[in-house]
Design an enzyme around this catalytic site. Sequence first.
Site, PDB file in Angstrom:
ATOM      1  N   ASP A 175      45.895  36.738  34.254  1.00 22.34           N
ATOM      2  CA  ASP A 175      46.017  35.396  34.777  1.00 22.34           C
ATOM      3  C   ASP A 175      45.971  34.321  33.504  1.00 22.34           C
ATOM      4  O   ASP A 175      45.184  34.148  32.691  1.00 22.34           O
ATOM      5  CB  ASP A 175      44.793  35.307  35.423  1.00 22.34           C
ATOM      6  CG  ASP A 175      44.662  35.723  36.880  1.00 22.34           C
ATOM      7  OD1 ASP A 175      45.773  35.848  37.649  1.00 22.34           O
ATOM      8  OD2 ASP A 175      43.625  36.645  37.106  1.00 22.34           O
TER       9      ASP A 175
ATOM     10  N   MET B 190      50.213  30.828  36.432  1.00 25.05           N
ATOM     11  CA  MET B 190      49.725  29.819  37.125  1.00 25.05           C
ATOM     12  C   MET B 190      49.900  28.455  36.239  1.00 25.05           C
ATOM     13  O   MET B 190      48.923  28.109  35.781  1.00 25.05           O
ATOM     14  CB  MET B 190      48.528  29.997  37.713  1.00 25.05           C
ATOM     15  CG  MET B 190      48.301  30.992  38.771  1.00 25.05           C
ATOM     16  SD  MET B 190      46.738  31.689  38.958  1.00 25.05           S
ATOM     17  CE  MET B 190      46.604  32.941  37.585  1.00 25.05           C
TER      18      MET B 190
ATOM     19  N   MET C  24      46.576  30.427  33.007  1.00 23.17           N
ATOM     20  CA  MET C  24      46.259  29.164  33.818  1.00 23.17           C
ATOM     21  C   MET C  24      46.290  27.797  32.852  1.00 23.17           C
ATOM     22  O   MET C  24      45.666  28.166  31.747  1.00 23.17           O
ATOM     23  CB  MET C  24      44.861  29.163  34.543  1.00 23.17           C
ATOM     24  CG  MET C  24      44.522  30.320  35.617  1.00 23.17           C
ATOM     25  SD  MET C  24      42.942  30.214  36.413  1.00 23.17           S
ATOM     26  CE  MET C  24      42.882  31.851  37.138  1.00 23.17           C
TER      27      MET C  24
ATOM     28  N   ASP D  61      46.417  39.234  45.816  1.00 22.95           N
ATOM     29  CA  ASP D  61      45.671  38.714  44.613  1.00 22.95           C
ATOM     30  C   ASP D  61      44.539  37.725  45.369  1.00 22.95           C
ATOM     31  O   ASP D  61      45.132  36.847  45.856  1.00 22.95           O
ATOM     32  CB  ASP D  61      46.412  37.898  43.569  1.00 22.95           C
ATOM     33  CG  ASP D  61      45.682  37.635  42.232  1.00 22.95           C
ATOM     34  OD1 ASP D  61      44.378  37.786  42.395  1.00 22.95           O
ATOM     35  OD2 ASP D  61      46.319  36.952  41.533  1.00 22.95           O
TER      36      ASP D  61
ATOM     37  N   MET E  67      49.330  35.323  47.237  1.00 27.53           N
ATOM     38  CA  MET E  67      48.184  34.865  47.157  1.00 27.53           C
ATOM     39  C   MET E  67      47.252  34.843  48.459  1.00 27.53           C
ATOM     40  O   MET E  67      47.751  34.228  49.402  1.00 27.53           O
ATOM     41  CB  MET E  67      47.923  33.548  46.428  1.00 27.53           C
ATOM     42  CG  MET E  67      48.602  33.431  44.897  1.00 27.53           C
ATOM     43  SD  MET E  67      47.971  34.351  43.737  1.00 27.53           S
ATOM     44  CE  MET E  67      46.074  34.155  43.995  1.00 27.53           C
TER      45      MET E  67
ATOM     46  N   SER F 109      42.126  42.674  37.167  1.00 26.53           N
ATOM     47  CA  SER F 109      42.089  41.603  36.861  1.00 26.53           C
ATOM     48  C   SER F 109      41.383  41.125  35.422  1.00 26.53           C
ATOM     49  O   SER F 109      40.062  41.407  35.694  1.00 26.53           O
ATOM     50  CB  SER F 109      41.941  40.451  37.759  1.00 26.53           C
ATOM     51  OG  SER F 109      41.636  39.185  37.512  1.00 26.53           O
TER      52      SER F 109
ATOM     53  N   HIS G  92      46.299  43.018  35.398  1.00 24.79           N
ATOM     54  CA  HIS G  92      46.580  41.809  35.917  1.00 24.79           C
ATOM     55  C   HIS G  92      45.930  40.676  34.749  1.00 24.79           C
ATOM     56  O   HIS G  92      44.922  40.525  34.522  1.00 24.79           O
ATOM     57  CB  HIS G  92      46.153  41.718  37.117  1.00 24.79           C
ATOM     58  CG  HIS G  92      46.422  40.435  37.845  1.00 24.79           C
ATOM     59  ND1 HIS G  92      47.641  40.245  38.647  1.00 24.79           N
ATOM     60  CD2 HIS G  92      45.921  39.269  37.814  1.00 24.79           C
ATOM     61  CE1 HIS G  92      47.811  39.073  39.133  1.00 24.79           C
ATOM     62  NE2 HIS G  92      46.654  38.217  38.676  1.00 24.79           N
TER      63      HIS G  92
ATOM     64  N   HIS H 263      50.583  37.106  35.622  1.00 19.97           N
ATOM     65  CA  HIS H 263      50.530  36.068  36.655  1.00 19.97           C
ATOM     66  C   HIS H 263      50.616  34.475  36.125  1.00 19.97           C
ATOM     67  O   HIS H 263      49.497  34.240  35.404  1.00 19.97           O
ATOM     68  CB  HIS H 263      49.199  36.246  37.463  1.00 19.97           C
ATOM     69  CG  HIS H 263      49.210  35.440  38.633  1.00 19.97           C
ATOM     70  ND1 HIS H 263      48.063  35.353  39.589  1.00 19.97           N
ATOM     71  CD2 HIS H 263      50.090  34.423  39.324  1.00 19.97           C
ATOM     72  CE1 HIS H 263      48.211  34.515  40.209  1.00 19.97           C
ATOM     73  NE2 HIS H 263      49.683  33.854  40.208  1.00 19.97           N
TER      74      HIS H 263
HETATM   75  C1  DX5 Z   1      43.508  34.368  40.331  1.00 22.22           C
HETATM   76  C2  DX5 Z   1      42.628  35.714  39.864  1.00 22.22           C
HETATM   77  C3  DX5 Z   1      41.415  35.981  40.939  1.00 22.22           C
HETATM   78  C4  DX5 Z   1      40.701  36.979  40.688  1.00 22.22           C
HETATM   79  C5  DX5 Z   1      40.558  38.061  41.579  1.00 22.22           C
HETATM   80  O1  DX5 Z   1      44.797  34.613  40.121  1.00 22.22           O
HETATM   81  O2  DX5 Z   1      43.606  37.040  39.864  1.00 22.22           O
HETATM   82  O3  DX5 Z   1      42.117  36.031  42.048  1.00 22.22           O
HETATM   83  O4  DX5 Z   1      40.617  37.468  39.423  1.00 22.22           O
HETATM   84  O5  DX5 Z   1      39.580  38.552  41.913  1.00 22.22           O
HETATM   85  P1  DX5 Z   1      38.242  38.331  43.080  1.00 22.22           P
HETATM   86  O6  DX5 Z   1      39.022  37.331  44.017  1.00 22.22           O
HETATM   87  O7  DX5 Z   1      37.845  39.616  43.398  1.00 22.22           O
HETATM   88  O8  DX5 Z   1      37.298  37.826  42.208  1.00 22.22           O
HETATM   89 ZN    ZN Z   2      45.970  36.549  39.454  1.00 17.69          ZN
END
Ligand code: DX5
Ligand code: ZN
Length: 224
Positions: free
Chosen positions: A37, A70, A39, A178, A139, A10, A35, A68
């Site tokens: 994200d 969101m 948002m 995730d 998720m 991520s 990955h 991803h």
């Molecule tokens: C949101 C992100 C988080 C995060 C995952 O979609 O993808 O879920 O980066 O990493 P953790 O939960 O290990 O901090």
């Molecule tokens: Zn994600």
Amino acid sequence: MTLKKMLSPSMMCADFLRLGDELRTLEETRCEYLHIDIMDGVFVQNYTLGTDYIRKLHEATSLPLDIHLMITEPSRKIGWFDIRPGDYVSVHVEADDHLQRTLAAIRAAGGKTMAALNPATPLCAVEEVLPDLDGILVMTVNPGFAGQKLVPQTLDKIRRLRGMLDARGYTGTDIEVDGNVSFENAKLMSEAGANIFVAGTSSIFSKSGTTADNARRLREAVGN
Ligand code: DX5
Ligand code: ZN
């Protein structure tokens, strides 16, 4: 069919001040995806990475991206993203009234399709679009923030999803997880049937080890 177990670090959790070094490490440790994200401050209460980041990352590495989304109204926004062949794009079913059309648009743009399910969203939300999907993103926390705790009932949800896919002949459909994919949780998620692991602060970017050591440890935890 035994699906290959794959890692998808991520990038919102990577060290932005050492991004070039981080990228080289993720390539050397043979991570399968990156990955990303996205948002929008509406679907989830946060802002993270964006369209320019994706474009620049594509110039900096040949690793495929796992984007991803969101965001609200994804169907209107698919064209904003630099989707390359081999990239995954996941859309939240909760955010899209026309999911099937959006998945078709992702395929038309050359991407691989994934539907994302929040912890409270039942598996039946994807039943009618299984032919349109290359993968399903379960998720395992409520999306929006890194560093959260696993929602425990999602482990059984992964198991039921793998059973549903296999029973209907979708044995090649990926299951991605995730959220709080720690070394311990990753093993349980893998045993339940997940095969793509989003690695964030709980594993690959954990301060308890180097990124390279953490990547090896996570691969061991998920097997193959
Ligand atoms: C949101 C992100 C988080 C995060 C995952 O979609 O993808 O879920 O980066 O990493 P953790 O939960 O290990 O901090
Ligand atoms: Zn994600």
